[in-house]
Design a protein around this motif. Structure first.
Motif, PDB file in Angstrom:
ATOM      1  N   GLY A 293       0.839  -1.195   0.000  1.00 29.84           N
ATOM      2  CA  GLY A 293       0.000   0.000   0.000  1.00 29.84           C
ATOM      3  C   GLY A 293       0.872   1.242   0.000  1.00 29.84           C
ATOM      4  O   GLY A 293       2.093   1.167   0.155  1.00 29.84           O
ATOM      5  N   PRO A 294       0.272   2.408  -0.199  1.00 30.17           N
ATOM      6  CA  PRO A 294       1.040   3.663  -0.198  1.00 30.17           C
ATOM      7  C   PRO A 294       1.841   3.833   1.087  1.00 30.17           C
ATOM      8  O   PRO A 294       1.341   3.582   2.183  1.00 30.17           O
ATOM      9  N   VAL A 295       3.077   4.278   0.955  1.00 27.70           N
ATOM     10  CA  VAL A 295       3.972   4.448   2.099  1.00 27.70           C
ATOM     11  C   VAL A 295       3.863   5.896   2.582  1.00 27.70           C
ATOM     12  O   VAL A 295       4.353   6.819   1.926  1.00 27.70           O
ATOM     13  N   HIS A 296       3.206   6.093   3.728  1.00 29.13           N
ATOM     14  CA  HIS A 296       2.996   7.429   4.268  1.00 29.13           C
ATOM     15  C   HIS A 296       4.015   7.810   5.331  1.00 29.13           C
ATOM     16  O   HIS A 296       4.066   8.977   5.724  1.00 29.13           O
ATOM     17  N   VAL A 297       4.806   6.864   5.820  1.00 26.52           N
ATOM     18  CA  VAL A 297       5.804   7.157   6.850  1.00 26.52           C
ATOM     19  C   VAL A 297       7.136   6.596   6.385  1.00 26.52           C
ATOM     20  O   VAL A 297       7.229   5.421   6.002  1.00 26.52           O
ATOM     21  N   CYS A 298       8.158   7.436   6.433  1.00 28.74           N
ATOM     22  CA  CYS A 298       9.501   7.003   6.032  1.00 28.74           C
ATOM     23  C   CYS A 298      10.515   7.765   6.875  1.00 28.74           C
ATOM     24  O   CYS A 298      10.623   8.995   6.766  1.00 28.74           O
ATOM     25  N   LYS A 299      11.242   7.046   7.747  1.00 32.52           N
ATOM     26  CA  LYS A 299      12.187   7.685   8.666  1.00 32.52           C
ATOM     27  C   LYS A 299      13.473   6.861   8.742  1.00 32.52           C
ATOM     28  O   LYS A 299      13.450   5.628   8.592  1.00 32.52           O
ATOM     29  N   PHE A 300      14.576   7.540   8.996  1.00 29.49           N
ATOM     30  CA  PHE A 300      15.842   6.867   9.245  1.00 29.49           C
ATOM     31  C   PHE A 300      15.930   6.457  10.713  1.00 29.49           C
ATOM     32  O   PHE A 300      15.477   7.185  11.607  1.00 29.49           O
ATOM     33  N   MET A 301      16.539   5.303  10.953  1.00 30.35           N
ATOM     34  CA  MET A 301      16.767   4.858  12.321  1.00 30.35           C
ATOM     35  C   MET A 301      17.957   5.613  12.913  1.00 30.35           C
ATOM     36  O   MET A 301      18.725   6.272  12.217  1.00 30.35           O
TER      37      MET A 301
ATOM     38  N   LYS B 214      -4.354  -2.459  12.494  1.00 30.56           N
ATOM     39  CA  LYS B 214      -5.464  -3.021  11.743  1.00 30.56           C
ATOM     40  C   LYS B 214      -5.990  -2.054  10.691  1.00 30.56           C
ATOM     41  O   LYS B 214      -6.966  -2.370  10.008  1.00 30.56           O
ATOM     42  N   ASP B 215      -5.396  -0.868  10.608  1.00 28.82           N
ATOM     43  CA  ASP B 215      -5.853   0.142   9.648  1.00 28.82           C
ATOM     44  C   ASP B 215      -4.638   0.920   9.142  1.00 28.82           C
ATOM     45  O   ASP B 215      -3.501   0.608   9.487  1.00 28.82           O
ATOM     46  N   TYR B 216      -4.906   1.936   8.331  1.00 26.39           N
ATOM     47  CA  TYR B 216      -3.829   2.730   7.740  1.00 26.39           C
ATOM     48  C   TYR B 216      -2.903   3.286   8.822  1.00 26.39           C
ATOM     49  O   TYR B 216      -3.354   3.785   9.847  1.00 26.39           O
ATOM     50  N   ILE B 217      -1.595   3.241   8.550  1.00 25.07           N
ATOM     51  CA  ILE B 217      -0.610   3.877   9.425  1.00 25.07           C
ATOM     52  C   ILE B 217      -0.202   5.185   8.767  1.00 25.07           C
ATOM     53  O   ILE B 217       0.381   5.198   7.688  1.00 25.07           O
ATOM     54  N   ARG B 218      -0.518   6.299   9.429  1.00 24.78           N
ATOM     55  CA  ARG B 218      -0.254   7.619   8.842  1.00 24.78           C
ATOM     56  C   ARG B 218       0.763   8.441   9.622  1.00 24.78           C
ATOM     57  O   ARG B 218       1.033   9.585   9.246  1.00 24.78           O
ATOM     58  N   SER B 219       1.306   7.896  10.689  1.00 27.29           N
ATOM     59  CA  SER B 219       2.301   8.652  11.460  1.00 27.29           C
ATOM     60  C   SER B 219       3.262   7.689  12.134  1.00 27.29           C
ATOM     61  O   SER B 219       2.902   6.539  12.434  1.00 27.29           O
ATOM     62  N   GLY B 220       4.478   8.170  12.373  1.00 25.36           N
ATOM     63  CA  GLY B 220       5.468   7.334  13.030  1.00 25.36           C
ATOM     64  C   GLY B 220       6.743   8.114  13.283  1.00 25.36           C
ATOM     65  O   GLY B 220       6.998   9.161  12.673  1.00 25.36           O
ATOM     66  N   CYS B 221       7.548   7.616  14.202  1.00 29.02           N
ATOM     67  CA  CYS B 221       8.841   8.234  14.487  1.00 29.02           C
ATOM     68  C   CYS B 221       9.760   7.173  15.085  1.00 29.02           C
ATOM     69  O   CYS B 221       9.307   6.110  15.538  1.00 29.02           O
TER      70      CYS B 221
ATOM     71  N   ALA C 183       6.274   2.765   7.061  1.00 28.60           N
ATOM     72  CA  ALA C 183       4.947   2.292   7.469  1.00 28.60           C
ATOM     73  C   ALA C 183       3.961   2.656   6.379  1.00 28.60           C
ATOM     74  O   ALA C 183       4.067   3.734   5.768  1.00 28.60           O
ATOM     75  N   SER C 184       3.016   1.773   6.137  1.00 30.68           N
ATOM     76  CA  SER C 184       2.183   1.891   4.945  1.00 30.68           C
ATOM     77  C   SER C 184       0.701   1.722   5.287  1.00 30.68           C
ATOM     78  O   SER C 184       0.317   1.380   6.412  1.00 30.68           O
ATOM     79  N   ASP C 185      -0.129   1.976   4.263  1.00 29.90           N
ATOM     80  CA  ASP C 185      -1.562   1.741   4.405  1.00 29.90           C
ATOM     81  C   ASP C 185      -1.906   0.266   4.496  1.00 29.90           C
ATOM     82  O   ASP C 185      -3.062  -0.090   4.756  1.00 29.90           O
ATOM     83  N   ASP C 186      -0.923  -0.610   4.262  1.00 31.83           N
ATOM     84  CA  ASP C 186      -1.180  -2.046   4.428  1.00 31.83           C
ATOM     85  C   ASP C 186      -1.064  -2.488   5.885  1.00 31.83           C
ATOM     86  O   ASP C 186      -1.063  -3.689   6.173  1.00 31.83           O
ATOM     87  N   ALA C 187      -0.948  -1.499   6.812  1.00 32.43           N
ATOM     88  CA  ALA C 187      -0.896  -1.736   8.259  1.00 32.43           C
ATOM     89  C   ALA C 187       0.389  -2.401   8.705  1.00 32.43           C
ATOM     90  O   ALA C 187       0.481  -2.852   9.851  1.00 32.43           O
TER      91      ALA C 187
END
Length: 523
Positions: free
Chosen positions: A143-151, A184-191, A160-164
């Protein structure tokens, strides 16, 4: 003989928010610089290393800005929507998520890009136009990737994506290190944690916020925000986290297994973005209500509110709180820099430039310094007295009050009229000043009381004046219709003010009951 002391009119405090040091600190910003982009700016990130580049993600474009010049120094244009463009901690790489289920890593430094173009030219055997090619591509999502961060270790990328699902990719080999269906649903935020190489925090539209430990490949803590989660933050020590969704912001204690510490409901619409100040002393939140709220993390009090012309989707802040960067849904990108107080430096530089001949500089009072044996004769300018001050100096109380009740003074500066009344009360001549008034001057005085007695700053003084008027003109009530009408109108004004105060106290009591019930429910 001592000089006459002029009337000192006290400045009345303006109603509204009390300006504390924190509020003044966050008000000390210049007028914003506005840049109009092509679509809603869904994400803003700031590089931690100088010159602190700013990357803004909007629609199918990613622009990197110079935070000093406010100009785009590098642009990326794609054939699909891009999300969550973020810098690595060293500022050399940038990762971006896309609609087509993949994420890419791009070099920021020109030397890296040139090396990649040279390798491509050597392999093809011909010189070609430089391209912004990705350094790595990760395409394991569904699914679309809405979160992308470096470790934190700089060599792994969390997506993290809309594929949960949450995935961690190795930057060197582009292989998947960890794969976990955390929601269980879209992931739209992360850090990611800045104190640990293994902790990840994600927020989803399933109303949950989850912390994942990469060492055991599982969720170690889960909390329910109660609404779709729009953004999450993690404190530097990773012992507390912050989530926002709906119009609420919640702070959670990780060490107590996700215990709710505090809830802040200060926005009127959905909160879309969160950011820490440079020293982690303040929390900034932005929402669709066009406001940025600043909270003191020591007591969670609201410190300041900053207004913007449109709904806010993303927020960033430069080191040392040097500038606020705000992205709005209509494509406006705002840079608001902190004010620089260089007045003293400019003044000294101007003085140093003025090296021309000045024949009077040695006798100027700003340069000449008297010795201990010199006899100084000081010239004092004669003070200009106001008309009411002149009458007070002559001890003419009636004329002083009449001057204070002149049209210009009583309408534009009622505090001056009140100041004269207080001075006459202090001198003990207020009764003499109020007695023997003509019908016209008495009407002016009572109308002034009617207009200003509801002002809390003037109520006490005008109440005393009203009582003195009733004592002085009690015998005249019933003899003159005009005077009777004036006192009847004054009584109606006072009765309506008393009723207004009674209604306010009833409303305050009802609100306190609601607040107490709400606090009990929260606890």
């Amino acid at each position: 003989m001592s000089s006459f002391k002029q009337l000192q009119v006290l400045k009345q405090p303006k109603p509204g928010q009390i300006l504390t040091d924190s509020a003044l600190y966050w008000k000390d910003y210049e007028f914003p610089t506005i840049i109009n982009e092509y679509g809603g700016i869904n994400h803003i990130d700031v590089s931690e290393v100088k010159p602190n580049y700013v990357v803004a993600t909007h629609a199918s474009r990613v622009h990197i800005y110079d935070s000093y010049k406010k100009t785009a120094i590098k642009s990326f244009s794609f054939s699909e929507n891009a999300y969550s463009a973020s810098f690595r901690r060293d500022g050399k790489l940038m990762c971006v998520g896309f609609d087509s289920n993949h994420a890419k890593v791009y070099p920021i430094m020109e030397e890296q890009q040139k090396d990649m173009d040279l390798e491509e030219a050597e392999s093809s055997g011909s010189a070609s136009k430089p391209k912004k090619r990705p350094l790595r591509k990760f395409d394991d999502h569904l699914g679309p990737v809405h979160v992308c961060k470096f470790m934190r270790n700089l060599y792994q990328v969390m997506t993290a994506s809309d594929d949960a699902h949450v995935r961690i990719f190795d930057l060197a080999t582009s292989s998947t290190i960890m794969k976990l269906k955390a929601h269980k649903d879209y992931i739209r935020s992360g850090c990611t944690s800045i104190s640990s190489d293994d902790l990840i925090l994600t927020g989803s539209y399933d109303h949950t916020v989850k912390m994942t430990d990469c060492r055991i490949n599982s969720v170690v803590m889960s909390v329910d925000h109660g609404e779709p989660v729009e953004n999450v933050l993690m404190f530097p020590s990773s012992n507390m986290i912050i989530s926002c969704g709906g119009n609420s912001i919640k702070i959670w204690d990780v060490l107590k297994g996700g215990n709710l510490i505090h809830t802040m409901i200060n926005h009127h619409k959905t909160v879309t973005s969160l950011a820490f100040s440079f020293n982690y002393k303040y929390l900034l939140s932005a929402g669709l209500d066009r406001h940025i709220k600043v909270f003191d993390l020591a007591n969670y009090d609201l410190v300041n509110t900053i207004d913007y012309p449109s709904s806010i989707l993303s927020l960033g802040i430069l080191p040392e709180d040097r500038s606020l960067i705000v992205g709005m849904n209509d494509g406006l990108l705002s840079f608001r820099d902190r004010k620089t107080n260089n007045f003293d430096q400019q003044k000294s530089s101007l003085k140093s430039k003025n090296t021309g001949f000045n024949p009077y500089k040695y006798v100027s009072p700003t340069v000449f310094s008297a010795s201990a044996t010199d006899h100084l004769i000081l010239h004092e300018a004669k003070p200009h007295l106001k008309s009411y001050d002149k009458q007070l100096k002559k001890f003419n109380s009636t004329a002083a009050l009449d001057e204070a009740l002149s049209l210009k003074t009583r309408v534009h500066t009622p505090q001056v009229t009140i100041g004269v009344m207080q001075e006459l009360i202090r001198r003990g001549t207020i009764k003499a000043a109020l007695a023997g008034k003509s019908e016209k001057s008495l009407g002016i005085l009572i109308k002034f009381i009617q207009r200003n007695i509801s002002n809390p700053n003037f109520t006490a003084t005008l109440t005393d004046i009203s009582n003195i008027l009733l004592d002085l003109y009690l015998n005249d009530i019933g003899k003159y219709a005009a005077i009777d009408d004036l006192f009847v109108r004054l009584k109606k004004t006072i009765d309506s003010e008393i009723q207004y105060q009674t209604n306010l106290f009833q409303i305050i009591g009802a609100l306190e009951t609601i607040f107490v019930a709400q606090n009990n429910i929260t606890k």
